[in-house]
Design an enzyme around this catalytic site. Structure first.
Site, short mmCIF file in Angstrom:
data_model
loop_
_atom_site.label_atom_id
_atom_site.label_comp_id
_atom_site.label_asym_id
_atom_site.label_seq_id
_atom_site.Cartn_x
_atom_site.Cartn_y
_atom_site.Cartn_z
CG HIS A 130 3.57 5.22 3.68
ND1 HIS A 130 3.88 4.26 2.74
CD2 HIS A 130 4.39 6.27 3.41
CE1 HIS A 130 4.82 4.72 1.94
NE2 HIS A 130 5.15 5.94 2.32
CG ASP B 226 2.21 1.40 2.10
OD1 ASP B 226 1.49 2.28 2.60
OD2 ASP B 226 3.38 1.61 1.73
N GLY C 290 9.15 10.75 -0.75
CA GLY C 290 8.36 11.53 -1.71
C GLY C 290 8.05 10.75 -2.97
CG ASN C 291 10.67 8.60 -5.75
OD1 ASN C 291 11.81 8.93 -5.47
ND2 ASN C 291 10.15 8.81 -6.96
CB SER C 292 5.85 6.83 -0.84
OG SER C 292 6.99 6.40 -0.14
N GLY D 259 -9.45 -14.29 15.05
CA GLY D 259 -9.43 -13.76 16.41
C GLY D 259 -8.38 -14.37 17.31
CB VAL D 260 -5.60 -16.40 17.29
CG1 VAL D 260 -6.72 -17.40 17.51
CG2 VAL D 260 -5.05 -16.48 15.87
#
Length: 348
Positions: free
Chosen positions: A95, A125, A198-200, A253-254
């Site tokens: 992200h 992520d 900002g720690n991400s 595909g569901v």
């Protein structure tokens, strides 16, 4: 940390017959304990901080697009990351880099480098970026298992303040966290080491200076509840991104949702689960359509495992299943149907 082992006993225990029991080793004072704690945090910060970088993300409107004042996608952003190879490969959060037209990596000495995204996996992520010509030392990655209560240190750039250090303990292990794509990430670390925007993407480090997780989220209204992607997941994803630029997965595909099963249904069909994945939509040209799945089917078994819901189904769609026939069972109306499905490789 060798502090406790280095303490000298005031008196010793003489095991000879008739000997009197002597007091045990001297208990460290509060000041000594805090001093030992401080030395560990200081040592970790000094060793790991040179490997931690700040990422500045610039989102430049494409020609013909209308720039909206205050639009989130047009706003610059920042995050953290850390070098995990000696040749400029940096691990961070998906992200942080998603949607960025220009990514600048700023090392501890203030040197700026333009980075390119090597691979991005929104489902966990995690992302890997690369810079050339940067002298950023790699950090060691941990191999051992964490324990609840273990000391951890978080290093990152919250609110743009470079190389900020916070410390705490592992609050819990084995948490699950849903990413922006809706997938559930398993074995997430919960910590009370303070994290802020900002720690991400920054590292969560043990007392030996080894990365045990990638800081990724906090719960804004709560105090001291933060999360990091565990190192086992991060190591697997990083290697996949380096090799192929994406993480290989399979799909059927569901569209589905998790629903509880009526107790009489569980007893009637002798099921090993009290919930299932309710199929709400089927891609007629995908694996599920070819297998005969229908909206309203309740997926209760996939392969040899009972299915408790959508997240359970996702966990079992391993990359090696692509192209392989897999048995499955669904409750359809008043019957238990056995089907066979061949998952397909998911697009990057």
């Amino acid at each position: 940390m060798q502090f406790w082992e280095s303490l000298e006993a005031d008196v010793t225990l003489d095991p000879s017959p008739g000997a009197k029991l002597q007091p045990a080793a001297r208990v460290p004072t509060e000041g000594e304990a805090l001093d030992a704690y401080s030395r560990v945090v200081v040592d970790v910060a000094e060793r790991v901080s040179p490997s931690v970088v700040k990422l500045e993300i610039e989102r430049i409107p494409t020609p013909g697009s209308q720039r909206r004042r205050g639009a989130a996608e047009d706003a610059p952003g920042s995050g953290s990351g850390f070098a995990f190879t000696p040749d400029g490969y940096i691990l961070t959060n998906s992200h942080v880099v998603t949607g960025g037209n220009k990514i600048t990596v700023i090392s501890r000495d203030g040197t700026r480098h333009v980075a390119n995204v090597v691979g991005n996996d929104p489902h966990t992520d995690l992302a890997v970026v690369h810079v050339t010509g940067a002298d950023i030392p790699p950090v060691a990655l941990a191999d051992d298992k964490l324990r609840v209560g273990q000391l951890v240190v978080a290093i990152g750039n919250p609110y743009g303040f470079e190389c900020t250090v916070t410390a705490g303990v592992v609050s819990a292990l084995g948490r699950s966290m849903r990413t922006g794509t809706g997938r559930l990430v398993e074995d997430v670390i919960q910590t009370d080491a303070a994290l802020n925007p900002g720690n991400s993407g920054g590292p969560l480090v043990n007392a030996r200076g080894e990365v045990v997780g990638v800081n990724t989220a906090m719960i804004r209204p709560a105090q001291g509840i933060c999360f990091a992607i565990g190192m086992n997941t991060a190591r697997f994803v990083a290697l996949q991104l380096l090799r192929e630029g994406h993480v290989r997965r399979s799909f059927v595909g569901v569209a589905a949702q998790t629903v509880p099963l009526l107790r009489k249904v569980v007893r009637y069909f002798d099921l090993g689960t009290d919930s299932a994945a309710l199929v709400t939509d089927v891609d007629a040209r995908g694996p599920a359509g070819r297998a005969g799945l229908q909206p309203g089917d309740l997926i209760v078994r996939f392969g040899s495992e009972w299915i408790t819901g959508v997240d359970d189904l996702h966990r079992r769609l391993l990359p090696e299943l692509a192209g392989r026939w897999v048995p499955m069972q669904v409750v359809r109306g008043k019957s238990l149907e056995s089907l066979g499905i061949v998952p397909a490789a998911a697009a990057p």
